[in-house]
Design an enzyme around this catalytic site. Structure first.
Site, PDB file in Angstrom:
ATOM      1  N   ARG A  58      12.493   2.444  16.873  1.00  0.00           N
ATOM      2  CA  ARG A  58      12.107   2.327  15.719  1.00  0.00           C
ATOM      3  C   ARG A  58      13.556   3.284  14.804  1.00  0.00           C
ATOM      4  O   ARG A  58      14.374   3.119  13.992  1.00  0.00           O
ATOM      5  CB  ARG A  58      11.571   2.195  14.869  1.00  0.00           C
ATOM      6  CG  ARG A  58      10.926   1.943  13.864  1.00  0.00           C
ATOM      7  CD  ARG A  58       9.989   1.365  13.487  1.00  0.00           C
ATOM      8  NE  ARG A  58       8.839   0.918  13.788  1.00  0.00           N
ATOM      9  CZ  ARG A  58       8.953  -0.259  14.083  1.00  0.00           C
ATOM     10  NH1 ARG A  58       9.152  -1.078  13.662  1.00  0.00           N
ATOM     11  NH2 ARG A  58       8.355  -0.672  15.188  1.00  0.00           N
ATOM     12  N   LEU A  86       9.988   0.242   8.282  1.00  0.00           N
ATOM     13  CA  LEU A  86      11.620   1.138   8.818  1.00  0.00           C
ATOM     14  C   LEU A  86      10.739   2.574   8.940  1.00  0.00           C
ATOM     15  O   LEU A  86       9.737   2.792   8.658  1.00  0.00           O
ATOM     16  CB  LEU A  86      11.864   1.475   7.118  1.00  0.00           C
ATOM     17  CG  LEU A  86      13.257   0.178   6.396  1.00  0.00           C
ATOM     18  CD1 LEU A  86      12.609  -0.383   4.854  1.00  0.00           C
ATOM     19  CD2 LEU A  86      13.504  -0.675   7.474  1.00  0.00           C
ATOM     20  N   ASN A 100       9.273  -3.327  -2.478  1.00  0.00           N
ATOM     21  CA  ASN A 100       8.472  -5.007  -1.850  1.00  0.00           C
ATOM     22  C   ASN A 100       8.000  -5.090  -2.532  1.00  0.00           C
ATOM     23  O   ASN A 100       7.514  -4.906  -3.361  1.00  0.00           O
ATOM     24  CB  ASN A 100       8.216  -3.662  -0.353  1.00  0.00           C
ATOM     25  CG  ASN A 100       7.668  -4.585   1.117  1.00  0.00           C
ATOM     26  OD1 ASN A 100       8.455  -5.917   1.249  1.00  0.00           O
ATOM     27  ND2 ASN A 100       7.047  -4.726   1.708  1.00  0.00           N
ATOM     28  N   THR A 101       7.967  -6.871  -1.842  1.00  0.00           N
ATOM     29  CA  THR A 101       6.764  -7.650  -2.217  1.00  0.00           C
ATOM     30  C   THR A 101       5.941  -8.216  -1.825  1.00  0.00           C
ATOM     31  O   THR A 101       6.801  -8.086  -0.535  1.00  0.00           O
ATOM     32  CB  THR A 101       7.881  -8.743  -3.261  1.00  0.00           C
ATOM     33  OG1 THR A 101       7.062  -9.357  -3.090  1.00  0.00           O
ATOM     34  CG2 THR A 101       8.710  -9.496  -2.465  1.00  0.00           C
ATOM     35  N   HIS A 102       5.372  -8.083  -1.291  1.00  0.00           N
ATOM     36  CA  HIS A 102       3.678  -8.501  -0.360  1.00  0.00           C
ATOM     37  C   HIS A 102       3.132  -9.623  -0.560  1.00  0.00           C
ATOM     38  O   HIS A 102       2.563  -9.304  -1.883  1.00  0.00           O
ATOM     39  CB  HIS A 102       3.399  -7.129   0.665  1.00  0.00           C
ATOM     40  CG  HIS A 102       2.332  -7.818   1.020  1.00  0.00           C
ATOM     41  ND1 HIS A 102       1.826  -7.560   2.482  1.00  0.00           N
ATOM     42  CD2 HIS A 102       0.562  -8.022   1.399  1.00  0.00           C
ATOM     43  CE1 HIS A 102       1.470  -7.849   3.765  1.00  0.00           C
ATOM     44  NE2 HIS A 102       0.252  -8.152   2.899  1.00  0.00           N
ATOM     45  N   ASP A 138       2.440  -1.207   3.468  1.00  0.00           N
ATOM     46  CA  ASP A 138       1.751  -2.041   2.499  1.00  0.00           C
ATOM     47  C   ASP A 138       1.188  -1.091   1.083  1.00  0.00           C
ATOM     48  O   ASP A 138      -0.279  -1.778   1.278  1.00  0.00           O
ATOM     49  CB  ASP A 138       1.140  -2.947   3.332  1.00  0.00           C
ATOM     50  CG  ASP A 138       1.651  -4.093   3.528  1.00  0.00           C
ATOM     51  OD1 ASP A 138       3.270  -4.275   2.643  1.00  0.00           O
ATOM     52  OD2 ASP A 138       2.124  -4.959   4.174  1.00  0.00           O
TER      53      ASP A 138
HETATM   54  C1  GRF Z   1       7.827 -13.762   1.037  1.00  0.00           C
HETATM   55  O1  GRF Z   1       6.632 -14.019   1.012  1.00  0.00           O
HETATM   56  C2  GRF Z   1       7.213 -11.735   0.463  1.00  0.00           C
HETATM   57  O2  GRF Z   1       6.454 -11.315  -0.059  1.00  0.00           O
HETATM   58  C3  GRF Z   1       6.976 -11.346   2.456  1.00  0.00           C
HETATM   59  O3  GRF Z   1       8.232 -11.943   2.840  1.00  0.00           O
HETATM   60  C4  GRF Z   1       8.369 -13.669   1.921  1.00  0.00           C
HETATM   61  C5  GRF Z   1       9.588 -13.859   1.860  1.00  0.00           C
HETATM   62  O4  GRF Z   1       9.616 -15.619   1.854  1.00  0.00           O
HETATM   63  N1  GRF Z   1       7.331 -10.021   2.694  1.00  0.00           N
HETATM   64  P1  GRF Z   1      11.391 -15.657   1.726  1.00  0.00           P
HETATM   65  O5  GRF Z   1      11.990 -15.764   3.485  1.00  0.00           O
HETATM   66  O6  GRF Z   1      12.143 -15.224   0.688  1.00  0.00           O
HETATM   67  O7  GRF Z   1      11.230 -17.195   1.264  1.00  0.00           O
END
Ligand code: GRF
Length: 195
Positions: A58, A86, A100-102, A138
């Protein structure tokens, strides 16, 4: 100004591009549909392919990411469904500037299987969280969250798609606000070149 990191279908990336965010490079860790999204938008792509073999290094991989990003001089990194955790070097180089979006209401359901975990837990709502990414996965400071209902006939894919519909709106807005904050902070420091 923004480097977007992706590994998957690229629908979140597409939303960032549609929102006209200044994405200067898309970095992917494997061949994936997100490359096509970047290509269609005429955004340069860096493929820094990772290994899935046992003993994956990594730290060395993180150095390769830094090397690939360096010529693009991004001010902000936006993870958009990036499938590799990362290493410390990246967080040191871009401290506080990785978003980031989770697909859960953090701190609930961390990790790669957040949607399946929410279904398994039988919750009536889950959602999505935009946050500043830190070395701990996260766990960084939360910038925005929105709840999404879980229906009794949901499977992982229907629920994930409902969450992603919100992410495609919430994430670009949160990034825009964050950039505005960076710009204001730069201006108040008297930076000559503000992001
Ligand atoms: C999203 O739900 C994001 O939160 C997660 O991965 C997904 C990505 O979706 N980390 P896509 O591949 O852009 O459709």
């Amino acid at each position: 100004m923004i480097a977007a990191l992706a590994s998957g279908t690229g629908t979140i990336l597409e939303a960032l591009i549609s929102a006209e965010l200044p994405i200067e490079v898309v970095l992917v860790d494997r061949p994936c549909a997100a490359e096509k999204v970047a290509e269609r938008a005429g955004i340069p792509i860096e493929l820094v392919e990772r290994s899935f073999a046992p003993g994956f290094d990594r730290d060395a991989y993180s150095e390769s990411i830094l090397a690939a990003l360096a010529p693009h001089r991004p001010r902000l990194i936006a993870m958009a469904g990036f499938g590799t955790v990362l290493g410390a070097a990246v967080f040191a180089a871009y401290a506080g500037r990785i978003l980031n979006t989770h697909p859960s209401l953090l701190p609930a359901f961390k990790g790669w299987h957040a949607v399946a975990q929410a279904l398994g837990a039988g919750v009536s709502e889950t959602g999505c969280t935009v946050h500043i990414a830190t070395l701990e996965v996260d766990a960084g400071p939360i910038l925005a969250q929105e709840a999404v209902p879980v229906y009794s006939d949901d499977d992982e894919s229907t629920l994930h798609e409902r969450i992603k519909q919100v992410e495609r709106r919430l994430y670009p807005t949160a990034i825009r606000c964050f950039l505005a904050g960076m710009q204001a902070a730069g201006a108040s420091r008297g930076d000559k070149e503000v992001p």
